[in-house]
Scaffold this active site. Structure first.
Site, PDB file in Angstrom:
ATOM      1  N   LYS A 128       0.907  -1.285  -0.025  1.00 55.61           N
ATOM      2  CA  LYS A 128       0.023   0.054  -0.005  1.00 55.61           C
ATOM      3  C   LYS A 128       0.631   1.282   0.138  1.00 55.61           C
ATOM      4  O   LYS A 128       0.642   2.277  -0.700  1.00 55.61           O
ATOM      5  CB  LYS A 128      -1.012   0.136   1.080  1.00 55.61           C
ATOM      6  CG  LYS A 128      -1.881   1.150   1.455  1.00 55.61           C
ATOM      7  CD  LYS A 128      -2.766   1.274   2.409  1.00 55.61           C
ATOM      8  CE  LYS A 128      -2.132   1.435   3.854  1.00 55.61           C
ATOM      9  NZ  LYS A 128      -2.704   1.648   5.091  1.00 55.61           N
ATOM     10  N   ASP A 146      -6.333   0.850   0.657  1.00 53.66           N
ATOM     11  CA  ASP A 146      -6.362   0.957   2.001  1.00 53.66           C
ATOM     12  C   ASP A 146      -7.652   0.222   2.439  1.00 53.66           C
ATOM     13  O   ASP A 146      -8.535  -0.106   1.423  1.00 53.66           O
ATOM     14  CB  ASP A 146      -6.260   2.496   2.229  1.00 53.66           C
ATOM     15  CG  ASP A 146      -7.361   3.447   1.564  1.00 53.66           C
ATOM     16  OD1 ASP A 146      -8.047   2.797   0.824  1.00 53.66           O
ATOM     17  OD2 ASP A 146      -7.071   4.652   1.753  1.00 53.66           O
TER      18      ASP A 146
END
Length: 218
Positions: A128, A146
């Site tokens: 991420k 996310d």
């Protein structure tokens, strides 16, 4: 329905969602404040289980005391921990930030590497974070999975009951045009905070994609 047809329909849905969200959030971008790549690297580590708003406040103090990679890499871990403690998980975050800055100093002349695999080797950097940096700092194709992204793409019907971040990322790479990925994920954050919320029922009556969404009103 064949898998091929389903994938084609999801691609069409993705393009419609991209255009609607683009109109609703034309200026959506990263909500972490930074003016240098290494600062985004620090902030994204601090943002784990912490709000971006709080991170933005905490890093002001951190950068006043340690204004560059050299200064932060030379800082005692305990000094960093004392400042970043309000973000939670202070000890592990301080340890990762310290180790990360030392690597930038010793291996990359104080610069953040513009290579995804190199980013993944930095302490505290996962997929991420690496995607966020590749997209926001270097303008490369990126999919930032996310919690908002994962929740919304499941609700909207782009993925079906997938919660694992990497699996969601891999699924979205097949659906989202590379040049749209980073901005699309930023817009999902805005939409997830304001409309398609996690802790209350989603506000489908105010949603710009409710007629496209698989779970609108559910």
């Amino acid at each position: 329905m064949t898998e091929e047809k389903s994938q084609l329909q999801k691609k069409e849905l993705a393009l419609k969602l991209i255009e609607r969200l683009k109109k609703a959030y034309p200026d959506a971008g990263c909500t972490l404040d930074y003016d240098d790549a290494w600062k985004l690297l620090v902030s994204v580590r601090l943002a784990a289980q912490c709000t971006d708003a709080r991170v933005n406040v905490v890093v002001e103090t951190l950068y006043e005391k340690f204004p560059d990679v050299e200064a932060l890499s030379s800082a005692e871990t305990e000094e960093i921990e004392e400042i970043v403690r309000p973000c939670g998980l202070g000890r592990s975050k301080a340890r990762d930030i310290s180790a990360c800055m030392k690597i930038l100093r010793d291996q990359y002349q104080g610069k953040v590497p513009a290579d995804f695999d190199a980013l993944l080797k930095l302490p505290g950097v996962g997929r991420k974070s690496a995607n966020l940096i590749m997209g926001d700092v270097f303008g490369k194709p990126a999919i930032v999975t996310d919690t908002h992204c994962i929740r919304l793409v499941n609700r909207m019907g782009l993925v079906d009951g997938i919660k694992d971040p990497k699996k969601v990322e891999m699924a979205l790479w097949k659906l989202i045009p590379p040049k749209e990925g980073s901005d699309f994920c930023h817009r999902l954050v805005y939409h997830g905070r304001d409309v398609c919320t996690a802790r209350t029922s989603p506000h489908c009556e105010n949603c710009c994609v409710s007629d496209l969404c698989a779970k609108a009103g559910v």
